[in-house]
Motif scaffolding. Structure first.
Motif, PDB file in Angstrom:
ATOM      1  N   LEU A 164       0.821  -1.201   0.000  1.00  0.00           N
ATOM      2  CA  LEU A 164       0.000   0.000   0.000  1.00  0.00           C
ATOM      3  C   LEU A 164       0.862   1.262   0.000  1.00  0.00           C
ATOM      4  O   LEU A 164       0.569   2.234  -0.714  1.00  0.00           O
ATOM      5  N   ALA A 165       1.937   1.253   0.777  1.00  0.00           N
ATOM      6  CA  ALA A 165       2.839   2.406   0.807  1.00  0.00           C
ATOM      7  C   ALA A 165       3.519   2.603  -0.546  1.00  0.00           C
ATOM      8  O   ALA A 165       3.669   3.735  -1.029  1.00  0.00           O
ATOM      9  N   TYR A 166       3.917   1.514  -1.171  1.00  0.00           N
ATOM     10  CA  TYR A 166       4.539   1.573  -2.497  1.00  0.00           C
ATOM     11  C   TYR A 166       3.579   2.156  -3.521  1.00  0.00           C
ATOM     12  O   TYR A 166       3.959   3.010  -4.340  1.00  0.00           O
ATOM     13  N   GLN A 167       2.323   1.730  -3.456  1.00  0.00           N
ATOM     14  CA  GLN A 167       1.325   2.259  -4.380  1.00  0.00           C
ATOM     15  C   GLN A 167       1.028   3.728  -4.105  1.00  0.00           C
ATOM     16  O   GLN A 167       0.781   4.503  -5.043  1.00  0.00           O
ATOM     17  N   ALA A 168       1.059   4.118  -2.835  1.00  0.00           N
ATOM     18  CA  ALA A 168       0.836   5.528  -2.502  1.00  0.00           C
ATOM     19  C   ALA A 168       1.939   6.407  -3.090  1.00  0.00           C
ATOM     20  O   ALA A 168       1.673   7.503  -3.614  1.00  0.00           O
ATOM     21  N   ILE A 169       3.180   5.918  -3.015  1.00  0.00           N
ATOM     22  CA  ILE A 169       4.296   6.658  -3.616  1.00  0.00           C
ATOM     23  C   ILE A 169       4.090   6.791  -5.118  1.00  0.00           C
ATOM     24  O   ILE A 169       4.314   7.856  -5.707  1.00  0.00           O
ATOM     25  N   ALA A 170       3.644   5.696  -5.750  1.00  0.00           N
ATOM     26  CA  ALA A 170       3.397   5.716  -7.199  1.00  0.00           C
ATOM     27  C   ALA A 170       2.291   6.705  -7.557  1.00  0.00           C
ATOM     28  O   ALA A 170       2.390   7.433  -8.559  1.00  0.00           O
ATOM     29  N   ILE A 171       1.228   6.742  -6.763  1.00  0.00           N
ATOM     30  CA  ILE A 171       0.124   7.677  -7.037  1.00  0.00           C
ATOM     31  C   ILE A 171       0.618   9.115  -6.958  1.00  0.00           C
ATOM     32  O   ILE A 171       0.314   9.947  -7.832  1.00  0.00           O
ATOM     33  N   LEU A 172       1.397   9.420  -5.941  1.00  0.00           N
ATOM     34  CA  LEU A 172       1.947  10.775  -5.816  1.00  0.00           C
ATOM     35  C   LEU A 172       2.841  11.120  -7.004  1.00  0.00           C
ATOM     36  O   LEU A 172       2.800  12.240  -7.529  1.00  0.00           O
TER      37      LEU A 172
END
Length: 259
Positions: free
Chosen positions: A21-29
């Motif tokens: 989830l943290a990895y995906q959040a970084i990608a979204i940003l």
């Protein structure tokens, strides 16, 4: 004995869910920021080639296109920019910068317009320096389409699919493996234009690229049916990421070597 094992498995699942989830959040940003960086680049006059963050030419671009004058001079891979000068109507150098990083180049270009004449001096592979006089151009829409819009759209699709699968199957190791793979591919594709131009997300691209390979191995081990060795030794599901992280770290140290 079964209870502690079950608790350990539950905790591992929860922790890996948070990691994905943290990895995906970084990608979204990153995908929110990337278009702003790209549009800022489009508004600047174009030198006529792509420069790495080390100010070394990368050789990427369509040879023969009038919008790429420096690339047409034969500046493929391995030539380092050492100075930029504005040339006036009398062929005098009226403004010169010796850039230390790409931010200096961007600041210089931000004060000028397409059509103005500049002298760009490059250090060749043999150590000699050569000056090239060209007119600044604009980054044409066909090039925008090829180098930004298409890779960004592909990355956006992968990111969306990764988020979708994570929402449906985040409790399964195969779902988490696919989400990591899709997110890594999204970053590798979506950050590519920034790697060529603004260089704000170079570190993220360098770290995401080896994650494409190791997450694909992880996915192959657990999907469509988890291998026996992975069932017997669950830690192997994530052991593949150790060489990927090491490779990313080594890549960072190499990519940011300015010598």
């Amino acid at each position: 004995m079964n209870k502690p094992i079950g608790l350990s498995h539950l905790m591992t699942n929860r922790i890996t869910q948070y990691v994905v989830l943290a990895y995906q959040a970084i990608a979204i940003l990153a995908f929110i920021v990337i278009p702003f960086l790209a549009f800022q680049f489009f508004q600047r006059p174009f030198l006529g080639l792509f420069l790495e963050h080390t100010l070394v030419t990368n050789g990427v671009g369509p040879v023969g296109s009038p919008e790429w004058p420096l690339l047409n001079k034969g500046l493929k891979f391995g030539h380092q920019l050492v100075s930029l000068s504005l040339v006036d109507a009398n062929n005098n150098l009226v403004e010169t910068v010796q850039p230390k990083n790409y931010s200096d180049v961007d600041a210089f270009l931000g004060n000028h317009f397409p059509g103005e004449t500049v002298q760009a001096t490059f250090r060749q592979k043999d150590g000699t320096e050569t000056a090239y006089i060209v007119n600044l151009t604009s980054f044409a829409f066909p090039d925008q389409l090829q180098y930004f819009y298409i890779p960004y759209f592909i990355g956006l699709v992968y990111l969306g699919v990764g988020l979708w699968i994570f929402g449906l199957r985040r409790n399964e190791t195969a779902g988490r493996a696919f989400s990591l793979f899709a997110t890594s591919v999204a970053l590798a594709a979506g950050c590519l234009f920034d790697l060529y131009t603004s260089h704000y997300l170079t570190q993220l691209w360098v770290l995401a690229l080896p994650m494409v390979g190791v997450s694909f191995i992880h996915l192959g081990v657990v999907f469509p049916q988890e291998s026996r060795i992975s069932l017997r030794y669950p830690f192997l599901r994530w052991a593949w990421y150790a060489p990927g992280i090491l490779l990313g770290w080594l890549n960072l140290s190499s990519v940011f070597n300015y010598r």
